[in-house]
Design a protein around this motif. Structure first.
Motif, PDB file in Angstrom:
ATOM      1  N   THR A 243       0.864  -1.183   0.000  1.00 48.07           N
ATOM      2  CA  THR A 243       0.000   0.000   0.000  1.00 48.07           C
ATOM      3  C   THR A 243       0.891   1.220   0.000  1.00 48.07           C
ATOM      4  O   THR A 243       1.783   1.362   0.842  1.00 48.07           O
ATOM      5  CB  THR A 243      -0.930   0.026   1.234  1.00 48.07           C
ATOM      6  OG1 THR A 243      -1.773  -1.124   1.213  1.00 48.07           O
ATOM      7  CG2 THR A 243      -1.788   1.276   1.230  1.00 48.07           C
ATOM      8  N   GLU A 282      -1.275   7.912  12.291  1.00 46.24           N
ATOM      9  CA  GLU A 282      -2.361   6.971  12.558  1.00 46.24           C
ATOM     10  C   GLU A 282      -2.801   6.258  11.283  1.00 46.24           C
ATOM     11  O   GLU A 282      -3.038   5.042  11.279  1.00 46.24           O
ATOM     12  CB  GLU A 282      -3.540   7.714  13.178  1.00 46.24           C
ATOM     13  CG  GLU A 282      -3.306   8.219  14.590  1.00 46.24           C
ATOM     14  CD  GLU A 282      -4.503   9.001  15.117  1.00 46.24           C
ATOM     15  OE1 GLU A 282      -5.521   9.077  14.398  1.00 46.24           O
ATOM     16  OE2 GLU A 282      -4.420   9.530  16.230  1.00 46.24           O
ATOM     17  N   GLN A 285      -0.155   3.690  10.068  1.00 49.26           N
ATOM     18  CA  GLN A 285      -0.176   2.459  10.851  1.00 49.26           C
ATOM     19  C   GLN A 285      -1.431   1.643  10.561  1.00 49.26           C
ATOM     20  O   GLN A 285      -1.373   0.421  10.376  1.00 49.26           O
ATOM     21  CB  GLN A 285      -0.089   2.789  12.338  1.00 49.26           C
ATOM     22  CG  GLN A 285       1.250   3.365  12.765  1.00 49.26           C
ATOM     23  CD  GLN A 285       1.277   3.727  14.236  1.00 49.26           C
ATOM     24  OE1 GLN A 285       0.257   3.661  14.922  1.00 49.26           O
ATOM     25  NE2 GLN A 285       2.449   4.116  14.727  1.00 49.26           N
ATOM     26  N   ARG A 286      -2.573   2.325  10.513  1.00 52.44           N
ATOM     27  CA  ARG A 286      -3.845   1.632  10.295  1.00 52.44           C
ATOM     28  C   ARG A 286      -3.893   0.941   8.945  1.00 52.44           C
ATOM     29  O   ARG A 286      -4.342  -0.212   8.826  1.00 52.44           O
ATOM     30  CB  ARG A 286      -4.997   2.626  10.413  1.00 52.44           C
ATOM     31  CG  ARG A 286      -6.387   2.025  10.251  1.00 52.44           C
ATOM     32  CD  ARG A 286      -7.421   3.123  10.040  1.00 52.44           C
ATOM     33  NE  ARG A 286      -7.247   3.791   8.765  1.00 52.44           N
ATOM     34  CZ  ARG A 286      -7.869   4.920   8.400  1.00 52.44           C
ATOM     35  NH1 ARG A 286      -8.677   5.508   9.252  1.00 52.44           N
ATOM     36  NH2 ARG A 286      -7.667   5.451   7.209  1.00 52.44           N
ATOM     37  N   ASP A 287      -3.435   1.631   7.898  1.00 55.17           N
ATOM     38  CA  ASP A 287      -3.541   1.104   6.539  1.00 55.17           C
ATOM     39  C   ASP A 287      -2.256   0.450   6.045  1.00 55.17           C
ATOM     40  O   ASP A 287      -2.143   0.104   4.871  1.00 55.17           O
ATOM     41  CB  ASP A 287      -3.951   2.230   5.586  1.00 55.17           C
ATOM     42  CG  ASP A 287      -5.316   2.809   5.928  1.00 55.17           C
ATOM     43  OD1 ASP A 287      -6.151   2.057   6.453  1.00 55.17           O
ATOM     44  OD2 ASP A 287      -5.542   4.003   5.678  1.00 55.17           O
ATOM     45  N   ARG A 288      -1.265   0.328   6.936  1.00 57.47           N
ATOM     46  CA  ARG A 288      -0.016  -0.395   6.644  1.00 57.47           C
ATOM     47  C   ARG A 288       0.673   0.151   5.398  1.00 57.47           C
ATOM     48  O   ARG A 288       1.029  -0.590   4.474  1.00 57.47           O
ATOM     49  CB  ARG A 288      -0.296  -1.885   6.502  1.00 57.47           C
ATOM     50  CG  ARG A 288      -0.888  -2.501   7.762  1.00 57.47           C
ATOM     51  CD  ARG A 288      -1.145  -3.983   7.593  1.00 57.47           C
ATOM     52  NE  ARG A 288      -1.732  -4.545   8.807  1.00 57.47           N
ATOM     53  CZ  ARG A 288      -2.084  -5.835   8.955  1.00 57.47           C
ATOM     54  NH1 ARG A 288      -1.916  -6.676   7.940  1.00 57.47           N
ATOM     55  NH2 ARG A 288      -2.601  -6.263  10.089  1.00 57.47           N
ATOM     56  N   LYS A 358     -11.543   7.934   7.120  1.00 58.41           N
ATOM     57  CA  LYS A 358     -11.567   6.539   6.684  1.00 58.41           C
ATOM     58  C   LYS A 358     -11.135   6.469   5.228  1.00 58.41           C
ATOM     59  O   LYS A 358     -11.400   7.370   4.438  1.00 58.41           O
ATOM     60  CB  LYS A 358     -12.971   5.946   6.842  1.00 58.41           C
ATOM     61  CG  LYS A 358     -13.498   5.939   8.265  1.00 58.41           C
ATOM     62  CD  LYS A 358     -14.821   5.217   8.372  1.00 58.41           C
ATOM     63  CE  LYS A 358     -15.957   5.994   7.746  1.00 58.41           C
ATOM     64  NZ  LYS A 358     -16.330   7.191   8.499  1.00 58.41           N
ATOM     65  N   ARG A 361     -12.315   2.963  -1.047  1.00 57.62           N
ATOM     66  CA  ARG A 361     -11.787   2.508  -2.329  1.00 57.62           C
ATOM     67  C   ARG A 361     -12.658   3.025  -3.468  1.00 57.62           C
ATOM     68  O   ARG A 361     -13.867   2.801  -3.492  1.00 57.62           O
ATOM     69  CB  ARG A 361     -11.747   0.980  -2.387  1.00 57.62           C
ATOM     70  CG  ARG A 361     -10.851   0.328  -1.342  1.00 57.62           C
ATOM     71  CD  ARG A 361     -10.791  -1.182  -1.573  1.00 57.62           C
ATOM     72  NE  ARG A 361     -10.031  -1.841  -0.546  1.00 57.62           N
ATOM     73  CZ  ARG A 361     -10.552  -2.377   0.563  1.00 57.62           C
ATOM     74  NH1 ARG A 361     -11.864  -2.275   0.759  1.00 57.62           N
ATOM     75  NH2 ARG A 361      -9.801  -2.971   1.439  1.00 57.62           N
ATOM     76  N   TYR A 551     -15.041   0.733   2.591  1.00 56.67           N
ATOM     77  CA  TYR A 551     -13.941   1.317   3.352  1.00 56.67           C
ATOM     78  C   TYR A 551     -12.823   0.297   3.522  1.00 56.67           C
ATOM     79  O   TYR A 551     -13.054  -0.914   3.476  1.00 56.67           O
ATOM     80  CB  TYR A 551     -14.422   1.770   4.733  1.00 56.67           C
ATOM     81  CG  TYR A 551     -15.437   2.875   4.713  1.00 56.67           C
ATOM     82  CD1 TYR A 551     -15.152   4.109   4.137  1.00 56.67           C
ATOM     83  CD2 TYR A 551     -16.692   2.694   5.285  1.00 56.67           C
ATOM     84  CE1 TYR A 551     -16.096   5.126   4.129  1.00 56.67           C
ATOM     85  CE2 TYR A 551     -17.640   3.708   5.286  1.00 56.67           C
ATOM     86  CZ  TYR A 551     -17.337   4.915   4.704  1.00 56.67           C
ATOM     87  OH  TYR A 551     -18.259   5.916   4.696  1.00 56.67           O
ATOM     88  N   VAL A 552     -11.632   0.799   3.750  1.00 60.21           N
ATOM     89  CA  VAL A 552     -10.491  -0.087   3.961  1.00 60.21           C
ATOM     90  C   VAL A 552     -10.599  -0.785   5.315  1.00 60.21           C
ATOM     91  O   VAL A 552     -10.378  -1.982   5.433  1.00 60.21           O
ATOM     92  CB  VAL A 552      -9.174   0.715   3.879  1.00 60.21           C
ATOM     93  CG1 VAL A 552      -7.979  -0.177   4.207  1.00 60.21           C
ATOM     94  CG2 VAL A 552      -9.003   1.310   2.481  1.00 60.21           C
ATOM     95  N   ASN A 553     -10.932  -0.024   6.361  1.00 59.08           N
ATOM     96  CA  ASN A 553     -10.973  -0.581   7.706  1.00 59.08           C
ATOM     97  C   ASN A 553     -12.184  -0.087   8.481  1.00 59.08           C
ATOM     98  O   ASN A 553     -12.064   0.415   9.599  1.00 59.08           O
ATOM     99  CB  ASN A 553      -9.698  -0.202   8.483  1.00 59.08           C
ATOM    100  CG  ASN A 553      -8.506  -1.052   8.074  1.00 59.08           C
ATOM    101  OD1 ASN A 553      -8.585  -2.268   8.073  1.00 59.08           O
ATOM    102  ND2 ASN A 553      -7.414  -0.416   7.704  1.00 59.08           N
ATOM    103  N   ALA A 554     -13.368  -0.175   7.895  1.00 59.87           N
ATOM    104  CA  ALA A 554     -14.571   0.270   8.586  1.00 59.87           C
ATOM    105  C   ALA A 554     -15.785  -0.365   7.912  1.00 59.87           C
ATOM    106  O   ALA A 554     -15.723  -0.769   6.743  1.00 59.87           O
ATOM    107  CB  ALA A 554     -14.694   1.792   8.564  1.00 59.87           C
TER     108      ALA A 554
END
Length: 691
Positions: A243, A282, A285-288, A358, A361, A551-554
């Protein structure tokens, strides 16, 4: 020809009290009677309510008419009186078995609008009956608040798309074989930036595609350079397993990085240059994020990121021992490289009213439906020149950039927005389409008239505004200064577009966000997830070919029948125009009464002493919540808190008066121009203040 007196009677199967309440609500007339584009309170005093109706169309002429709403005997009669015109509508109600009898007598209807004198009495009566029918539907909860573009079945929709492509020049009818190849190429690649620029390079290789303050690129040059950059990324082992983050301003290298990442199959997160270092940490880290492409001048924002994240600068600054440029890598890239299984996706950060943004995509459209949708409401042209002032990391600016590749347009970019420099660029490059957000539009309006007069902006035919709410007063002010060229686009990162208001829409009803374009459905739903009546406020849901991929992480927003929740509340009027009342989380409940801040904000922004204003709900020990107003005054204004309260009480009534009024130098805004209201909410701050 209409006579001086027209009488109409209707029996409505609705309880008398419901009809009475609806007809005493000023909003009823603008929402349910065709031809009334706006209804704005002017004076609220005792039982009398003075209103200003906006009546007519751009073709026939739009006029503002003063109307006095005068309730008579409760549940029996009321009057709508036009004191300046000497016209009057008398409404009388009577309860009958299983229905309410409504009798309307209109005196001097021909004075209200220039078209009315030529109409027969029957036409005036039919207009009244149609409006009352919609009032009845409102009272019975009819599920009418759904608007589709009307293209119908898939085959018919594709015919509409093809017709739109031919009429706009995207597909050329005089070279059918060439046009079919264009259509097939775009359908194959979709409207990803990589596919769009590759297709445009094959059609018009020598045409300028991008211009910024340092360089310019032709379509062929950009295609060649991004091929090399993509090969360089792949040679370094940067592929679909990684990513990549992009932190940059609006310039050519930003677009090249987007295209190169797409060709390499890399997912690219578009980072906001206005975020703090902690927020970027943040997100990383969250989305690497493992690789970062950035402007050298923004390096201070990422100096605390994990040292294992590879960094490459893209903005043309010379390399240093600590910094490698993407330009260096592309010069050393191998001649050939494997083609990825899929193009990389762009991930846009949502900029909501609270919390860490957030990642959403963005999809790659399979065909030309998105192009046809926008062109059905905004008359963009092939080979035109457009200036995109909106940030490219946001859906609004990015979406227009993607659309520009299908039009093979020349796009002008500026690293930092300056209102005068923007007008200078419009004049220098003969820009036809200017794309911006409401905050930037306001900055142009704030330029002194003699400064605006220095630049020839006669080439401007389209000013497309989106990304944040556009105040109705600002829309009218801009069109009065620059002509009827303004288009207001409403949408979100999740749904892309929802509606588009044309100059005609904005002249007739300045607060509207317009109608849905081709291939789009808009529905206003109630708590039961079913459509509400026209005129009723509910949650706005949208369906179109460009809904996001999640969302990627939600968790995704609510979905009903292929329609996504926008998070906004609003209503549809009888002309299928959409109006946004506010965010669902902005609803203020004070002492059991529910209301939105937006009408108060609109009223304040009509004051010449007010530059901008925001209203929020704050905690209140007695009523649960109360309204607080934050006002930015124009320079030299003597406005004080009590004047603001008196003005709102006089215009909107006691219920709308903000108990707290604070004067501040500027409203906090994100990079896209949205007001960050969470930064204005100050619990336990009860005293008004002046600064």
């Amino acid at each position: 020809m209409v006579t001086e007196v027209v009488e109409t009677t209707v029996d409505m199967p609705i309880p008398l009290d419901r009809i009475w309440d609806a007809l005493n609500d000023p909003a009823t007339y603008a929402r349910m009677f065709r031809g009334i584009g706006d209804c704005r309170p002017v004076v609220s005093a005792g039982e009398r309510l003075d209103l200003e109706f906006r009546i007519g169309t751009l073709r026939t002429g739009v006029r503002r008419v003063e109307v006095r709403l005068i309730p008579g005997r409760p549940y029996r009669d009321l009057e709508l009186y036009c004191p300046t015109l000497g016209s009057l509508a008398s409404v009388r109600l009577g309860a009958r078995p299983e229905c309410t009898h409504v009798a309307v007598t209109v005196f001097a209807p021909g004075r209200v609008h220039p078209m009315v004198p030529e109409l027969p009495n029957s036409a005036v009566s039919e207009w009244i009956r149609a409006g009352l029918q919609r009032v009845a539907e409102y009272c019975t909860g009819a599920r009418t608040a759904v608007v589709k573009d009307g293209t119908g079945a898939p085959v018919r929709r594709q015919v509409v798309v093809a017709r739109q492509m031919l009429s706009s020049g995207v597909v050329q009818a005089h070279r059918l074989d060439h046009g079919v190849r264009q259509l097939a190429g775009l359908a194959k690649w979709g409207l990803s930036l990589a596919g769009g620029y590759a297709t445009a390079s094959g059609c018009t290789p020598s045409r300028a595609c991008l211009i910024d303050d340092r360089a310019h690129r032709t379509f062929a040059e950009l295609h060649k350079r991004t091929n090399a950059q993509a090969r360089a990324l792949l040679a370094l082992g940067i592929d679909h397993h990684h990513t990549v983050g992009l932190l940059s301003r609006n310039h050519i290298a930003t677009v090249e990085a987007m295209v190169a990442a797409g060709k390499a199959g890399v997912d690219l997160i578009l980072l906001n240059a206005g975020l703090s270092g902690r927020q970027l940490e943040e997100i990383a880290q969250r989305d690497r994020i493992s690789v970062l492409l950035l402007d050298a001048e923004l390096g201070h924002l990422v100096r605390y990121l994990h040292p294992g994240i590879q960094r490459f600068t893209i903005d043309g600054d010379p390399p240093t021992p600590e910094r490698t440029t993407l330009e260096e890598l592309s010069a050393l890239s191998p001649g050939t490289c494997r083609r990825p299984a899929r193009p990389g996706r762009l991930i846009v950060l949502t900029f909501g009213t609270s919390g860490t943004p957030k990642g959403a995509r963005r999809p790659h459209p399979a065909g030309l439906d998105p192009v046809a949708a926008v062109l059905s409401r905004i008359p963009l042209r092939m080979h035109e020149t457009m200036l995109i002032a909106s940030p490219l990391f946001h859906t609004w600016g990015l979406g227009i950039l993607q659309l520009s590749t299908a039009l093979r347009a020349t796009v002008v970019l500026q690293r930092r927005f300056d209102a005068e420099a923007c007008l200078r660029a419009v004049a220098e490059h003969r820009v036809r389409t200017l794309v911006l957000v409401p905050t930037l539009l306001q900055r142009i309006l704030e330029l002194p008239p003699h400064v605006r007069a220095r630049y020839d902006t006669s080439s401007l035919e389209i000013v497309a505004c989106g990304g944040a709410p556009l105040p109705g007063g600002t829309a009218l002010h801009f069109m009065n200064a620059f002509g009827d060229v303004l288009y207001n686009v409403y949408g979100s990162t999740e749904v892309s577009w929802a509606t588009i208001a044309t100059p005609q829409d904005l002249r007739e009803s300045p607060e509207t966000v317009g109608r849905p374009p081709a291939g789009t459905t808009v529905a206003v739903l109630g708590p039961n997830m079913l459509p509400v009546p026209v005129g009723a406020v509910g949650r706005i849901f949208v369906g179109n070919p460009m809904l996001f991929d999640g969302y990627v992480n939600a968790a995704p927003p609510d979905e009903v029948g292929g329609l996504l929740d926008t998070g906004d509340l609003g209503y549809l009027d009888v002309s299928h125009r959409l109006f946004v009342a506010g965010r669902g989380d902005e609803l203020v409940i004070s002492g059991g009464e529910k209301f939105f801040p937006r009408p108060v904000e609109e009223a304040l922004e009509h004051l010449p002493q007010v530059r901008e204003a925001a209203v929020v709900g704050v905690p209140d020990a007695d009523f649960g919540q109360r309204m607080a107003a934050f006002v930015v005054k124009t320079e030299g204004s003597g406005l004080d808190a009590q004047m603001v309260r008196d003005y709102i009480r006089n215009r909107l009534g006691r219920f709308a008066v903000p108990r707290d009024v604070s004067f501040i130098p500027a409203l906090p805004r994100g990079e896209t121009g949205k007001i960050l209201k969470r930064l204005l909410i100050m619990p336990n701050s009860g005293a008004s203040q002046a600064m």
